[in-house]
Design a protein around this motif. Sequence first.
Motif, mmCIF file in Angstrom:
data_model
loop_
_atom_site.group_PDB
_atom_site.id
_atom_site.type_symbol
_atom_site.label_atom_id
_atom_site.label_comp_id
_atom_site.label_asym_id
_atom_site.label_seq_id
_atom_site.Cartn_x
_atom_site.Cartn_y
_atom_site.Cartn_z
ATOM 1 N N ILE A 110 86.065 153.344 -19.366
ATOM 2 C CA ILE A 110 85.013 154.287 -19.745
ATOM 3 C C ILE A 110 84.692 154.155 -21.231
ATOM 4 N N ASP A 111 83.405 154.081 -21.519
ATOM 5 C CA ASP A 111 82.912 154.185 -22.883
ATOM 6 C C ASP A 111 82.388 155.601 -23.045
ATOM 7 N N LEU A 112 83.186 156.455 -23.661
ATOM 8 C CA LEU A 112 82.811 157.855 -23.872
ATOM 9 C C LEU A 112 82.069 157.939 -25.198
ATOM 10 N N GLY A 113 80.737 157.933 -25.136
ATOM 11 C CA GLY A 113 79.932 157.838 -26.339
ATOM 12 C C GLY A 113 79.431 159.169 -26.853
ATOM 13 N N THR A 114 78.953 159.172 -28.090
ATOM 14 C CA THR A 114 78.375 160.367 -28.692
ATOM 15 C C THR A 114 77.038 160.709 -28.031
ATOM 16 N N THR A 115 76.230 159.678 -27.779
ATOM 17 C CA THR A 115 74.894 159.871 -27.211
ATOM 18 C C THR A 115 74.867 159.582 -25.721
ATOM 19 N N ASN A 116 75.457 158.458 -25.321
ATOM 20 C CA ASN A 116 75.511 158.063 -23.913
ATOM 21 C C ASN A 116 76.898 157.577 -23.558
ATOM 22 N N SER A 117 77.256 157.690 -22.279
ATOM 23 C CA SER A 117 78.540 157.202 -21.784
ATOM 24 C C SER A 117 78.313 156.278 -20.596
ATOM 25 N N LEU A 118 79.274 155.376 -20.375
ATOM 26 C CA LEU A 118 79.182 154.417 -19.276
ATOM 27 C C LEU A 118 80.550 154.259 -18.634
ATOM 28 N N VAL A 119 80.552 153.782 -17.383
ATOM 29 C CA VAL A 119 81.801 153.499 -16.687
ATOM 30 C C VAL A 119 81.700 152.127 -16.043
ATOM 31 N N SER A 120 82.810 151.409 -16.022
ATOM 32 C CA SER A 120 82.831 150.044 -15.510
ATOM 33 C C SER A 120 84.131 149.791 -14.761
ATOM 34 N N VAL A 121 84.085 148.865 -13.814
ATOM 35 C CA VAL A 121 85.280 148.455 -13.071
ATOM 36 C C VAL A 121 85.361 146.931 -13.084
ATOM 37 N N TRP A 122 86.573 146.424 -12.961
ATOM 38 C CA TRP A 122 86.778 144.979 -12.911
ATOM 39 C C TRP A 122 86.732 144.527 -11.456
ATOM 40 N N GLU A 123 85.811 143.604 -11.187
ATOM 41 C CA GLU A 123 85.665 143.075 -9.831
ATOM 42 C C GLU A 123 85.679 141.559 -9.879
ATOM 43 N N GLY A 124 86.604 140.948 -9.153
ATOM 44 C CA GLY A 124 86.666 139.488 -9.136
ATOM 45 C C GLY A 124 87.020 138.965 -10.505
ATOM 46 N N GLU A 125 86.020 138.414 -11.190
ATOM 47 C CA GLU A 125 86.259 137.879 -12.526
ATOM 48 C C GLU A 125 85.289 138.455 -13.555
ATOM 49 N N THR A 126 84.654 139.594 -13.215
ATOM 50 C CA THR A 126 83.708 140.203 -14.148
ATOM 51 C C THR A 126 83.854 141.720 -14.151
ATOM 52 N N ALA A 127 83.382 142.321 -15.249
ATOM 53 C CA ALA A 127 83.343 143.779 -15.351
ATOM 54 C C ALA A 127 81.985 144.257 -14.850
ATOM 55 N N GLN A 128 81.996 145.152 -13.871
ATOM 56 C CA GLN A 128 80.764 145.649 -13.267
ATOM 57 C C GLN A 128 80.509 147.091 -13.707
ATOM 58 N N LEU A 129 79.329 147.337 -14.261
ATOM 59 C CA LEU A 129 78.943 148.703 -14.605
ATOM 60 C C LEU A 129 78.565 149.462 -13.338
ATOM 61 N N VAL A 130 78.886 150.746 -13.316
ATOM 62 C CA VAL A 130 78.612 151.578 -12.138
ATOM 63 C C VAL A 130 77.488 152.551 -12.469
ATOM 64 N N PRO A 131 76.390 152.540 -11.705
ATOM 65 C CA PRO A 131 75.273 153.446 -11.997
ATOM 66 C C PRO A 131 75.594 154.884 -11.619
ATOM 67 N N ASN A 132 74.884 155.822 -12.248
ATOM 68 C CA ASN A 132 75.054 157.223 -11.918
ATOM 69 C C ASN A 132 74.154 157.615 -10.746
ATOM 70 N N ALA A 133 74.048 158.896 -10.472
ATOM 71 C CA ALA A 133 73.283 159.353 -9.303
ATOM 72 C C ALA A 133 71.806 159.000 -9.397
ATOM 73 N N LEU A 134 71.301 158.764 -10.611
ATOM 74 C CA LEU A 134 69.902 158.394 -10.785
ATOM 75 C C LEU A 134 69.701 156.892 -10.807
ATOM 76 N N GLY A 135 70.786 156.148 -10.576
ATOM 77 C CA GLY A 135 70.698 154.700 -10.573
ATOM 78 C C GLY A 135 70.697 154.090 -11.963
ATOM 79 N N ARG A 136 71.075 154.865 -12.969
ATOM 80 C CA ARG A 136 71.066 154.386 -14.347
ATOM 81 C C ARG A 136 72.487 154.131 -14.835
ATOM 82 N N MET A 137 72.622 153.102 -15.677
ATOM 83 C CA MET A 137 73.945 152.763 -16.209
ATOM 84 C C MET A 137 74.368 153.734 -17.312
#
Length: 563
Positions: free
Chosen positions: A5-32
Motif C-alpha cells: 500500500i502507498d498511503l499518500g497525502t493526496t491519493n493512495s494505491l494498493v498493489s499485489v504481486w502476481e507472477g513476476e509483476t506488481a499489479q495495481l488493484v482498482p477501486n469501486a470506480l475502476g480507478r487506481m
Amino acid sequence: MIIGIDLGTTNSLVSVWEGETAQLVPNALGRMLTPSVVGLDDQGQMVVGDIARERLQTHPHLTTALFKRHMGSAQATQLGPHRFRPEELSALVLRSLKEDVERAYGKAVTEAVISVPAYFSDAQRKATRIAGELAGLKVEKLINEPTAAALAYGVHQKGDTSFLVFDLGGGTFDVSVLELFDGVMEVRASAGDNFLGGEDFDDAIVAHVVGALLAQGMPDAERPAIRHRLRREAQRVRHALGQQSETVFQLSEDGREWSVPLTQEKLLEICEPLLERLRAPIERALRDARIKVADLDEVLLVGGTTRMPLVRKLVASLFGRFPSMHLNPDEVIAQGAAIQAALKARDATLEEVVLTDVCPYSLGVEVSNSVAGQLQDGHYLPIIERNCVVPVSRVKSVQTLRDGQRQVSVRIFQGESRLVANNIFLGELEVDVPPRPAGEVSLDIRFTYDINGLLEAQVDTPMTGQSRTLVIENNPGVMTPQEIAERFAALQALKIHPRDQQVNSALMARLERLYQECLGDVREHVGALAGHFAGVLERQDESEIRDAHQDISARLEAIESGY
C-alpha cells in the motif's frame, strides 16, 4: 494474502504481486488512485475516496483531507457526531483499499507492507502501524517511499548501478541515494521535508490569487467552501500550466465571475521559495552518501508533483541531465510496496533480491557541556547518526557531573540540532549510580535500531555491573494499546457507504459540486441533469441507470473542460 500500500497525502494505491509483476488493484470506480479523503454522507455513513473528495466543497464540515500530515500527533477532526484522530482517518482509507483487493481476488487480506516518507519520525511511523492495525491489517513492514520506488525500478535491473530517487508527492518530499550490486539494493542515504509537496504548491497559487481577487473586490475567501474551491482550481491551473504556457484561474462567487491570468513564468515566480527548499535535502543526501552527482547513473522521478515542468527543469539543472520518466510516478511506490510484500512472503521469483535501508534520523541523548568554564545543559550527543544502515547498534560513554551524584537521567532524543530543545523527545531512563567524585562514574549508553524502526536504549554502569533497558514504543501523541483496542471496536461499528452504490453516489456528488461552481444556463443545465439522474436511480432499472450514468458523465466532462 499480503498486499503493498502507498498511503499518500493526496491519493493512495494498493498493489499485489502476481507472477513476476506488481499489479495495481482498482477501486469501486475502476480507478487506481483513491483520494485520501474521508467524510460522512447525508445518511451519516462513512465515505472514502472520490465521493468524499467531491463533497469537500459542498459539505466541508463533514469531510476532511490532508490528515497524513498530522500522523503521530493527537490532533482530532470532528465529522458530524464523530471525532477522529489522524490514525483513524488513515485506517478508513486503508480499510477501503483492503476491501478493494478482497473483492477483486476473493481472498481475505490480513497483512500489508505500507510505504511511509523516508523522513517520517518515530512517532509518525508508529502512528502508521496503528492505522494499519485499526484497519484490520498486520503491518509486516513499513518501507520508505523512495526505497519502494527504487525496488520497483531495480527488481528487473541488470548490472551494478547508482541512482537517486527524487520523490515529491502531495504532502512530502524525500530523496534517497541507492546502489544496486550483485542483487543487493542498498540505500546509502535519505533526506527530506515532511511538509513540502504538491499541496504547498497549490497553497502558493491560492495565496497569490486571493491577493489579486481581494484587490478586485472579492468578498472574504476564508469560508471553508470557498477555500476548497480555490484549492481545486489551483490544482487545475497547476496541471494546465504543465501542458500550456498560460491559463486563467476562474472562480464563481456571489453571482459574479472572478478571474486571474497566470503564465508558466508567473508560476515559477510564485513557487520559487518552494523550489529552493528542494535543494537542501538533495545536497544532504549526496553528502551523507559520499557520492558525487557525476557518479550517479540515473535520477528517478517519483510522486505526482514531479509531473510539473518547473520541477523537472529544476532536477535537470541540478543534475545536468534529464531525469528518468519511464516509470509512472503515481504508481511506482505502490508497486515497490507489493514487491516488498512478495519478499516478505518469500515469493520464489524474488529470491535473489536483498534490500537494505538506513535510519533517517540521528538518535542521541541530552548531555551537559562546558561552555566558558560553566556547565551548560541541553546539548545533544548523537549515538546513532542519520543514514546508518539498519539494523545498527552503537555505544557511547558519558560521565557523572557532580560530586556525590546518586542518579543520572538519560533523556533520549531524535533529530539533527545541536541543542535538544530543537529535537524530538522520545523517552527517559533514570539510572542509579554510586556516589563518587564528579567524572569518576561512567555510563555506557547503547542504542540498537532495527529494520522496523524500533529503538532500544541500554545503559550499563561498569562500576556496579547494573544495566537498565528502555524500548521506545510509545511517543507523546501516539495511541496506547488500550486506546487502539477501543478505537478498533468503534471503527468496526461505523456504518460504511455501500460499495455497490459508490459509482452512482460519486456522480451525484460531482453534480452537486458543479451546481455550486457554475452560474446561469450551465448551472440550470447541471441542476436538470442532477434531477434527471435522481429520478433514474429511484426507478432502480440497472440498464437505464448505466446508460444515464454514461451520458451524464460525458456531459460533465464537456462542462469541466470548458466546452
